[in-house]
Write an enzyme that holds these catalytic residues in place. Structure first.
Site, PDB file in Angstrom:
ATOM      1  N   GLU A 197       5.728  -5.582  11.251  1.00 52.99           N
ATOM      2  CA  GLU A 197       4.705  -5.191  10.299  1.00 52.99           C
ATOM      3  C   GLU A 197       3.859  -6.352  10.097  1.00 52.99           C
ATOM      4  OE1 GLU A 197       4.290  -2.175   9.330  1.00 52.99           O
ATOM      5  OE2 GLU A 197       6.259  -1.532   9.527  1.00 52.99           O
TER       6      GLU A 197
ATOM      7  N   CYS B 290      -1.565  -7.464   2.943  1.00 50.30           N
ATOM      8  CA  CYS B 290      -1.780  -6.979   4.304  1.00 50.30           C
ATOM      9  C   CYS B 290      -2.444  -5.731   4.655  1.00 50.30           C
ATOM     10  CB  CYS B 290      -0.421  -6.957   4.993  1.00 50.30           C
ATOM     11  SG  CYS B 290       0.423  -5.494   4.459  1.00 50.30           S
TER      12      CYS B 290
END
Length: 452
Positions: A208, A242
Protein backbone atom coordinates in the site's frame (compact mmCIF):
# COMPACT_ATOMS: atom_id res chain seq x y z
CA UNK A 1 17.79 -11.83 15.43
CA UNK A 2 14.05 -12.55 15.28
CA UNK A 3 14.30 -16.11 14.04
CA UNK A 4 13.29 -17.66 17.37
CA UNK A 5 10.19 -15.45 17.53
CA UNK A 6 9.29 -16.42 13.98
CA UNK A 7 9.74 -20.11 14.79
CA UNK A 8 7.52 -19.86 17.89
CA UNK A 9 4.77 -18.33 15.81
CA UNK A 10 5.25 -20.95 13.13
CA UNK A 11 4.93 -23.70 15.70
CA UNK A 12 1.81 -22.12 17.19
CA UNK A 13 0.24 -21.74 13.76
CA UNK A 14 1.00 -25.37 12.92
CA UNK A 15 -0.78 -26.43 16.12
CA UNK A 16 -3.94 -25.27 14.29
CA UNK A 17 -5.07 -23.25 17.30
CA UNK A 18 -5.85 -20.24 15.09
CA UNK A 19 -8.06 -22.15 12.64
CA UNK A 20 -11.43 -22.21 14.41
CA UNK A 21 -13.84 -19.34 13.79
CA UNK A 22 -14.58 -19.19 17.52
CA UNK A 23 -10.89 -18.59 18.25
CA UNK A 24 -10.65 -15.83 15.64
CA UNK A 25 -13.76 -14.02 16.85
CA UNK A 26 -12.54 -14.28 20.43
CA UNK A 27 -9.19 -12.79 19.36
CA UNK A 28 -10.90 -9.88 17.60
CA UNK A 29 -13.00 -9.17 20.70
CA UNK A 30 -9.90 -9.31 22.87
CA UNK A 31 -8.15 -6.85 20.54
CA UNK A 32 -11.08 -4.46 20.87
CA UNK A 33 -11.09 -4.74 24.67
CA UNK A 34 -7.38 -4.05 24.78
CA UNK A 35 -7.74 -0.97 22.56
CA UNK A 36 -10.50 0.30 24.84
CA UNK A 37 -8.30 -0.27 27.88
CA UNK A 38 -5.45 1.75 26.34
CA UNK A 39 -7.61 4.32 24.55
CA UNK A 40 -6.60 7.27 26.76
CA UNK A 41 -2.92 6.34 26.49
CA UNK A 42 -3.29 6.08 22.72
CA UNK A 43 -4.83 9.55 22.49
CA UNK A 44 -2.02 10.97 24.63
CA UNK A 45 0.58 9.27 22.43
CA UNK A 46 -0.90 10.74 19.26
CA UNK A 47 -0.85 14.16 20.89
CA UNK A 48 2.80 13.67 21.79
CA UNK A 49 3.96 12.38 18.41
CA UNK A 50 1.81 14.55 16.14
CA UNK A 51 -0.06 17.13 18.20
CA UNK A 52 -3.13 15.27 16.96
CA UNK A 53 -6.40 16.36 18.56
CA UNK A 54 -8.74 13.91 20.25
CA UNK A 55 -11.63 14.32 17.78
CA UNK A 56 -9.42 13.81 14.74
CA UNK A 57 -7.62 10.89 16.37
CA UNK A 58 -10.91 9.17 17.09
CA UNK A 59 -12.31 9.86 13.61
CA UNK A 60 -9.30 8.70 11.62
CA UNK A 61 -7.72 6.07 13.83
CA UNK A 62 -9.44 4.63 16.89
CA UNK A 63 -13.08 4.78 15.82
CA UNK A 64 -12.15 3.34 12.45
CA UNK A 65 -10.53 0.35 14.17
CA UNK A 66 -13.62 -0.31 16.31
CA UNK A 67 -15.88 -0.20 13.26
CA UNK A 68 -13.59 -2.53 11.33
CA UNK A 69 -13.50 -5.06 14.17
CA UNK A 70 -17.28 -4.97 14.60
CA UNK A 71 -17.88 -5.39 10.87
CA UNK A 72 -15.46 -8.31 10.67
CA UNK A 73 -16.94 -10.13 13.66
CA UNK A 74 -20.42 -9.76 12.17
CA UNK A 75 -19.49 -11.27 8.79
CA UNK A 76 -16.58 -13.60 9.53
CA UNK A 77 -18.52 -16.89 9.61
CA UNK A 78 -19.97 -16.15 6.19
CA UNK A 79 -16.59 -15.16 4.70
CA UNK A 80 -14.82 -18.24 6.03
CA UNK A 81 -17.33 -20.80 4.80
CA UNK A 82 -16.19 -23.35 2.26
CA UNK A 83 -17.62 -22.25 -1.07
CA UNK A 84 -19.29 -24.73 -3.42
CA UNK A 85 -18.84 -23.82 -7.09
CA UNK A 86 -20.15 -25.20 -10.37
CA UNK A 87 -18.61 -28.27 -11.97
CA UNK A 88 -18.73 -28.74 -15.78
CA UNK A 89 -20.45 -31.71 -17.42
CA UNK A 90 -17.05 -33.16 -18.31
CA UNK A 91 -16.62 -33.84 -14.57
CA UNK A 92 -19.95 -35.59 -14.00
CA UNK A 93 -20.07 -37.34 -10.63
CA UNK A 94 -17.77 -34.82 -8.96
CA UNK A 95 -18.25 -31.63 -6.94
CA UNK A 96 -15.99 -28.59 -6.62
CA UNK A 97 -15.29 -26.47 -3.56
CA UNK A 98 -13.03 -23.62 -2.51
CA UNK A 99 -11.57 -23.98 0.98
CA UNK A 100 -10.46 -20.82 2.84
CA UNK A 101 -7.00 -21.39 4.27
CA UNK A 102 -4.79 -18.95 6.22
CA UNK A 103 -1.31 -18.27 4.89
CA UNK A 104 0.48 -18.83 8.19
CA UNK A 105 3.00 -16.48 9.81
CA UNK A 106 2.54 -12.94 8.52
CA UNK A 107 4.50 -9.71 8.78
CA UNK A 108 2.78 -6.30 8.90
CA UNK A 109 4.99 -3.24 8.45
CA UNK A 110 3.10 -0.04 9.27
CA UNK A 111 3.73 3.62 8.38
CA UNK A 112 3.88 6.71 10.57
CA UNK A 113 1.12 8.91 9.12
CA UNK A 114 -1.78 6.95 10.66
CA UNK A 115 0.39 4.83 12.94
CA UNK A 116 -2.40 3.08 14.83
CA UNK A 117 -5.06 2.68 12.14
CA UNK A 118 -2.64 1.38 9.51
CA UNK A 119 -1.18 -1.14 11.95
CA UNK A 120 -4.47 -2.48 13.26
CA UNK A 121 -6.48 -2.53 10.00
CA UNK A 122 -4.32 -5.19 8.29
CA UNK A 123 -3.97 -7.02 11.62
CA UNK A 124 -7.76 -7.43 11.73
CA UNK A 125 -7.53 -9.11 8.33
CA UNK A 126 -4.69 -11.38 9.44
CA UNK A 127 -6.54 -12.46 12.60
CA UNK A 128 -9.85 -13.00 10.82
CA UNK A 129 -8.18 -15.25 8.25
CA UNK A 130 -6.54 -17.40 10.97
CA UNK A 131 -2.91 -16.29 10.73
CA UNK A 132 -0.34 -15.35 13.31
CA UNK A 133 1.31 -11.94 12.94
CA UNK A 134 4.42 -9.96 13.76
CA UNK A 135 3.76 -6.22 13.68
CA UNK A 136 6.41 -3.60 13.00
CA UNK A 137 4.98 -0.17 13.92
CA UNK A 138 6.81 2.93 12.74
CA UNK A 139 9.86 4.21 14.60
CA UNK A 140 8.92 7.78 13.55
CA UNK A 141 5.99 7.78 15.99
CA UNK A 142 7.64 6.25 19.06
CA UNK A 143 4.92 7.11 21.59
CA UNK A 144 2.18 5.49 19.51
CA UNK A 145 4.41 2.51 18.73
CA UNK A 146 4.95 1.99 22.45
CA UNK A 147 1.21 1.95 23.13
CA UNK A 148 0.62 -0.41 20.20
CA UNK A 149 3.12 -2.80 21.76
CA UNK A 150 1.29 -2.51 25.09
CA UNK A 151 -2.08 -3.16 23.44
CA UNK A 152 -0.81 -6.24 21.63
CA UNK A 153 1.07 -7.72 24.60
CA UNK A 154 -1.98 -7.16 26.83
CA UNK A 155 -4.27 -8.90 24.33
CA UNK A 156 -2.20 -11.79 22.97
CA UNK A 157 0.67 -14.16 23.73
CA UNK A 158 3.83 -13.45 21.79
CA UNK A 159 3.62 -16.78 19.98
CA UNK A 160 0.37 -15.61 18.36
CA UNK A 161 0.53 -11.82 17.82
CA UNK A 162 3.37 -9.55 18.79
CA UNK A 163 4.71 -6.07 18.02
CA UNK A 164 8.41 -5.42 17.46
CA UNK A 165 9.72 -1.87 17.87
CA UNK A 166 12.86 -0.57 16.20
CA UNK A 167 14.28 1.23 13.19
CA UNK A 168 15.60 0.30 9.76
CA UNK A 169 17.76 -2.48 11.18
CA UNK A 170 14.67 -4.15 12.65
CA UNK A 171 12.92 -4.03 9.28
CA UNK A 172 15.97 -5.48 7.58
CA UNK A 173 16.21 -8.34 10.08
CA UNK A 174 12.53 -9.19 9.82
CA UNK A 175 12.58 -9.17 6.03
CA UNK A 176 15.21 -11.92 5.93
CA UNK A 177 12.73 -14.38 7.47
CA UNK A 178 10.55 -16.71 5.35
CA UNK A 179 7.16 -15.22 6.19
CA UNK A 180 4.10 -16.68 4.52
CA UNK A 181 2.71 -13.23 3.76
CA UNK A 182 3.97 -9.63 4.03
CA UNK A 183 1.73 -6.56 4.23
CA UNK A 184 3.57 -3.25 3.85
CA UNK A 185 2.27 0.32 3.93
CA UNK A 186 4.62 3.19 3.15
CA UNK A 187 6.71 4.74 0.40
CA UNK A 188 7.29 3.33 -3.07
CA UNK A 189 11.04 3.35 -2.46
CA UNK A 190 10.82 1.09 0.58
CA UNK A 191 8.07 -0.93 -1.10
CA UNK A 192 10.57 -2.00 -3.74
CA UNK A 193 12.98 -3.14 -1.01
CA UNK A 194 10.20 -5.12 0.70
CA UNK A 195 9.26 -6.80 -2.56
CA UNK A 196 12.88 -7.61 -3.36
CA UNK A 197 13.35 -9.30 0.01
CA UNK A 198 10.03 -11.14 -0.28
CA UNK A 199 11.12 -12.51 -3.65
CA UNK A 200 13.98 -14.38 -1.97
CA UNK A 201 11.38 -16.64 -0.33
CA UNK A 202 8.67 -16.24 -3.01
CA UNK A 203 6.53 -14.64 -0.31
CA UNK A 204 3.33 -12.97 -1.55
CA UNK A 205 2.99 -9.29 -0.65
CA UNK A 206 0.50 -6.49 -0.43
CA UNK A 207 2.03 -3.06 -0.97
CA UNK A 208 0.00 0.00 0.00
CA UNK A 209 2.01 2.94 -1.31
CA UNK A 210 0.99 6.40 -2.52
CA UNK A 211 1.49 8.86 -5.35
CA UNK A 212 0.29 12.21 -6.60
CA UNK A 213 -3.47 11.88 -6.26
CA UNK A 214 -5.23 14.56 -8.33
CA UNK A 215 -8.47 16.39 -7.66
CA UNK A 216 -9.93 17.33 -11.06
CA UNK A 217 -12.56 20.06 -11.00
CA UNK A 218 -14.56 20.69 -14.18
CA UNK A 219 -16.65 23.70 -15.16
CA UNK A 220 -19.75 21.63 -14.35
CA UNK A 221 -18.80 21.13 -10.69
CA UNK A 222 -20.43 22.65 -7.64
CA UNK A 223 -17.36 24.81 -7.15
CA UNK A 224 -17.99 25.93 -3.58
CA UNK A 225 -18.70 22.39 -2.37
CA UNK A 226 -15.68 21.07 -4.28
CA UNK A 227 -13.46 23.61 -2.54
CA UNK A 228 -14.84 22.65 0.86
CA UNK A 229 -14.28 18.93 0.39
CA UNK A 230 -10.86 19.31 -1.21
CA UNK A 231 -9.62 21.54 1.62
CA UNK A 232 -10.89 19.09 4.24
CA UNK A 233 -9.36 16.07 2.48
CA UNK A 234 -6.04 17.78 1.88
CA UNK A 235 -5.32 19.42 5.22
CA UNK A 236 -6.68 16.82 7.64
CA UNK A 237 -3.76 15.09 9.41
CA UNK A 238 -1.61 18.04 8.21
CA UNK A 239 -1.76 16.62 4.70
CA UNK A 240 0.06 13.47 5.78
CA UNK A 241 -2.46 11.13 4.16
CA UNK A 242 -1.62 8.75 1.33
CA UNK A 243 -4.94 9.47 -0.43
CA UNK A 244 -5.02 13.22 0.20
CA UNK A 245 -5.52 15.34 -2.92
CA UNK A 246 -1.91 16.02 -3.90
CA UNK A 247 -2.77 18.72 -6.42
CA UNK A 248 -5.85 20.39 -7.86
CA UNK A 249 -6.36 20.44 -11.62
CA UNK A 250 -9.17 22.88 -12.37
CA UNK A 251 -10.90 24.09 -15.49
CA UNK A 252 -9.49 27.54 -16.25
CA UNK A 253 -12.97 29.05 -16.39
CA UNK A 254 -13.73 28.27 -12.73
CA UNK A 255 -10.23 28.10 -11.25
CA UNK A 256 -10.24 31.62 -9.79
CA UNK A 257 -13.59 31.03 -8.08
CA UNK A 258 -12.41 27.65 -6.78
CA UNK A 259 -9.25 29.13 -5.25
CA UNK A 260 -11.28 31.89 -3.60
CA UNK A 261 -13.52 29.32 -1.90
CA UNK A 262 -10.54 27.13 -0.96
CA UNK A 263 -8.92 30.06 0.80
CA UNK A 264 -12.16 30.70 2.67
CA UNK A 265 -12.48 27.12 3.92
CA UNK A 266 -8.80 26.85 4.78
CA UNK A 267 -9.30 29.83 7.08
CA UNK A 268 -12.60 28.58 8.45
CA UNK A 269 -11.42 25.05 9.23
CA UNK A 270 -7.81 25.57 10.34
CA UNK A 271 -6.87 29.19 11.03
CA UNK A 272 -7.83 29.07 14.71
CA UNK A 273 -6.02 25.76 15.30
CA UNK A 274 -2.87 27.14 13.66
CA UNK A 275 -3.06 30.32 15.74
CA UNK A 276 -3.63 28.40 19.00
CA UNK A 277 -0.95 25.76 18.34
CA UNK A 278 -3.53 22.98 17.91
CA UNK A 279 -2.86 22.16 14.27
CA UNK A 280 -1.09 18.86 13.68
CA UNK A 281 2.63 19.01 13.15
CA UNK A 282 4.91 17.32 10.65
CA UNK A 283 6.28 14.02 11.87
CA UNK A 284 9.98 14.98 12.01
CA UNK A 285 12.60 17.57 11.06
CA UNK A 286 13.55 15.90 7.78
CA UNK A 287 10.01 15.88 6.44
CA UNK A 288 9.39 19.40 7.74
CA UNK A 289 12.35 20.77 5.79
CA UNK A 290 11.42 18.83 2.66
CA UNK A 291 7.86 20.20 2.65
CA UNK A 292 8.96 23.73 3.58
CA UNK A 293 11.24 23.84 0.53
CA UNK A 294 8.23 23.23 -1.72
CA UNK A 295 6.56 26.48 -0.66
CA UNK A 296 7.34 29.05 -3.34
CA UNK A 297 5.65 30.63 -6.31
CA UNK A 298 2.20 32.22 -6.16
CA UNK A 299 1.40 31.44 -2.53
CA UNK A 300 -2.14 32.75 -2.08
CA UNK A 301 -2.85 31.28 1.34
CA UNK A 302 -0.70 30.20 4.27
CA UNK A 303 2.97 29.55 3.75
CA UNK A 304 4.02 30.20 7.35
CA UNK A 305 6.22 27.59 9.02
CA UNK A 306 7.49 27.13 12.57
CA UNK A 307 10.67 25.04 12.90
CA UNK A 308 10.38 24.99 16.70
CA UNK A 309 7.08 23.08 16.56
CA UNK A 310 7.50 21.49 13.10
CA UNK A 311 4.22 23.12 12.09
CA UNK A 312 3.36 24.17 8.54
CA UNK A 313 0.27 26.26 7.96
CA UNK A 314 -2.19 24.95 5.33
CA UNK A 315 -0.79 26.43 2.14
CA UNK A 316 -2.30 26.96 -1.32
CA UNK A 317 -0.05 27.68 -4.30
CA UNK A 318 -1.98 29.12 -7.25
CA UNK A 319 -0.92 29.11 -10.90
CA UNK A 320 1.47 26.17 -10.47
CA UNK A 321 2.56 23.97 -13.36
CA UNK A 322 4.01 20.49 -13.79
CA UNK A 323 7.52 21.92 -13.48
CA UNK A 324 6.95 23.26 -9.95
CA UNK A 325 8.94 21.54 -7.18
CA UNK A 326 5.68 20.52 -5.46
CA UNK A 327 4.73 18.56 -8.59
CA UNK A 328 7.85 16.38 -8.73
CA UNK A 329 6.93 13.95 -5.94
CA UNK A 330 4.16 13.19 -3.50
CA UNK A 331 3.94 16.17 -1.14
CA UNK A 332 2.65 14.38 1.95
CA UNK A 333 2.13 17.61 3.79
CA UNK A 334 -0.20 20.66 3.98
CA UNK A 335 0.84 22.23 0.68
CA UNK A 336 -1.61 22.25 -2.22
CA UNK A 337 -0.62 23.39 -5.72
CA UNK A 338 -3.41 24.43 -8.09
CA UNK A 339 -3.06 24.00 -11.85
CA UNK A 340 -5.51 24.85 -14.64
CA UNK A 341 -6.53 23.17 -17.88
CA UNK A 342 -8.28 24.40 -20.99
CA UNK A 343 -10.08 21.14 -21.79
CA UNK A 344 -10.92 17.99 -19.85
CA UNK A 345 -9.43 15.83 -22.60
CA UNK A 346 -6.07 17.58 -22.11
CA UNK A 347 -6.34 17.13 -18.33
CA UNK A 348 -6.95 13.40 -18.76
CA UNK A 349 -3.88 13.07 -20.99
CA UNK A 350 -1.72 15.00 -18.50
CA UNK A 351 -2.81 12.88 -15.53
CA UNK A 352 -2.32 9.67 -17.50
CA UNK A 353 1.30 10.69 -18.12
CA UNK A 354 1.95 10.61 -14.36
CA UNK A 355 2.63 7.38 -12.42
CA UNK A 356 -0.62 5.66 -11.41
CA UNK A 357 -1.91 7.47 -8.29
CA UNK A 358 -3.43 5.75 -5.28
CA UNK A 359 -6.52 7.95 -5.50
CA UNK A 360 -8.27 10.29 -7.90
CA UNK A 361 -11.13 12.69 -7.25
CA UNK A 362 -13.33 14.11 -9.99
CA UNK A 363 -15.69 16.98 -9.23
CA UNK A 364 -18.49 17.36 -11.74
CA UNK A 365 -22.27 17.23 -11.79
CA UNK A 366 -22.11 15.91 -15.34
CA UNK A 367 -22.06 12.10 -15.22
CA UNK A 368 -20.42 11.76 -18.63
CA UNK A 369 -17.43 13.82 -17.47
CA UNK A 370 -16.94 11.76 -14.33
CA UNK A 371 -17.29 8.52 -16.28
CA UNK A 372 -14.75 9.60 -18.90
CA UNK A 373 -12.13 10.33 -16.23
CA UNK A 374 -12.81 7.11 -14.31
CA UNK A 375 -12.56 4.99 -17.45
CA UNK A 376 -9.57 6.76 -19.03
CA UNK A 377 -7.20 7.24 -16.08
CA UNK A 378 -5.59 4.30 -14.20
CA UNK A 379 -5.63 4.77 -10.42
CA UNK A 380 -6.29 2.82 -7.22
CA UNK A 381 -9.69 4.16 -6.20
CA UNK A 382 -11.39 7.43 -5.42
CA UNK A 383 -14.59 9.40 -5.41
CA UNK A 384 -16.87 11.60 -7.46
CA UNK A 385 -17.57 14.94 -5.77
CA UNK A 386 -15.73 13.99 -2.59
CA UNK A 387 -12.28 13.19 -1.19
CA UNK A 388 -10.97 10.42 1.10
CA UNK A 389 -14.45 9.32 2.22
CA UNK A 390 -14.33 6.17 0.08
CA UNK A 391 -11.94 4.69 2.66
CA UNK A 392 -14.72 4.54 5.23
CA UNK A 393 -16.86 2.12 3.20
CA UNK A 394 -15.92 -1.46 4.22
CA UNK A 395 -17.66 -2.81 1.12
CA UNK A 396 -15.14 -1.09 -1.17
CA UNK A 397 -11.65 -2.56 -1.68
CA UNK A 398 -8.78 -0.18 -1.00
CA UNK A 399 -5.47 -0.49 -2.78
CA UNK A 400 -3.24 0.86 -5.50
CA UNK A 401 -1.84 -0.23 -8.82
CA UNK A 402 1.56 0.18 -10.42
CA UNK A 403 3.60 2.79 -8.59
CA UNK A 404 0.87 3.20 -5.96
CA UNK A 405 0.95 -0.43 -4.86
CA UNK A 406 -0.58 -3.85 -5.33
CA UNK A 407 -3.24 -5.83 -3.51
CA UNK A 408 -6.24 -4.56 -1.57
CA UNK A 409 -7.92 -4.67 1.83
CA UNK A 410 -10.74 -3.27 4.04
CA UNK A 411 -13.74 -5.30 5.15
CA UNK A 412 -14.00 -8.67 3.41
CA UNK A 413 -11.06 -7.72 1.20
CA UNK A 414 -8.81 -7.77 4.28
CA UNK A 415 -9.94 -11.32 5.01
CA UNK A 416 -9.41 -12.28 1.35
CA UNK A 417 -5.93 -10.76 1.27
CA UNK A 418 -4.71 -12.92 4.16
CA UNK A 419 -6.52 -16.03 2.90
CA UNK A 420 -5.39 -18.63 0.36
CA UNK A 421 -8.27 -20.06 -1.63
CA UNK A 422 -7.60 -23.77 -1.97
CA UNK A 423 -9.44 -25.36 -4.91
CA UNK A 424 -10.56 -28.97 -4.41
CA UNK A 425 -12.36 -31.38 -6.73
CA UNK A 426 -14.23 -34.19 -4.93
CA UNK A 427 -14.48 -37.11 -7.37
CA UNK A 428 -16.89 -40.01 -7.08
CA UNK A 429 -15.74 -43.61 -6.68
CA UNK A 430 -19.16 -45.04 -7.62
CA UNK A 431 -18.20 -45.21 -11.29
CA UNK A 432 -15.29 -44.45 -13.55
CA UNK A 433 -15.55 -43.42 -17.18
CA UNK A 434 -13.05 -45.41 -19.28
CA UNK A 435 -12.84 -42.85 -22.07
CA UNK A 436 -10.73 -40.52 -19.95
CA UNK A 437 -7.77 -42.90 -20.10
CA UNK A 438 -5.31 -42.89 -23.02
CA UNK A 439 -5.87 -46.57 -23.97
CA UNK A 440 -9.58 -46.10 -24.51
CA UNK A 441 -10.69 -46.20 -28.17
CA UNK A 442 -12.97 -43.22 -27.73
CA UNK A 443 -10.37 -41.09 -25.91
CA UNK A 444 -9.51 -38.79 -28.79
CA UNK A 445 -13.09 -38.43 -30.02
CA UNK A 446 -14.41 -37.58 -26.57
CA UNK A 447 -11.73 -34.93 -26.04
CA UNK A 448 -12.63 -33.28 -29.33
CA UNK A 449 -16.34 -33.42 -28.48
CA UNK A 450 -16.05 -31.80 -25.07
CA UNK A 451 -13.19 -29.35 -25.66
CA UNK A 452 -13.68 -28.32 -29.28
Amino acid sequence: MYESLFNRQKQFYQSESTRSIRFRISALKQLKRSIQYYEAALLDAMKKDFNKGEAEAYLTEIGYAYNDINFTIKHLKEWAETEKVKTPVTHIGSTSRIYKEPYGVTLIIAPWNYPFNLTVAPLIGAISAGNTAILKPSEHTPAVSRVISDIISFAFPEKYITAVEGGIETNQSLLTLPFNYIFYTGSSHVGKIVMENAAQHLTPVTLELGGKSPAIVTRNADVKLAAKRIVWGKFINAGQTCVAPDFVYADASIKEELVRHMKYYACKFYEEDVRNGKYMRIVNQKHFERIRDLIHGDVVHGGHTDPSTLTIEPTIIDNADFGHDAMQEEIFGPVLPVLSFASLDKAILDVRDLPDPLALYIFSDKKSEADSVIKAVPFGGGAVNDTIFHLANPHLPFGGRGNSGMGKYHGKYSFDTFTHEKSILHQTTCFDFPFRYPNAKLFGKMLKYFWK
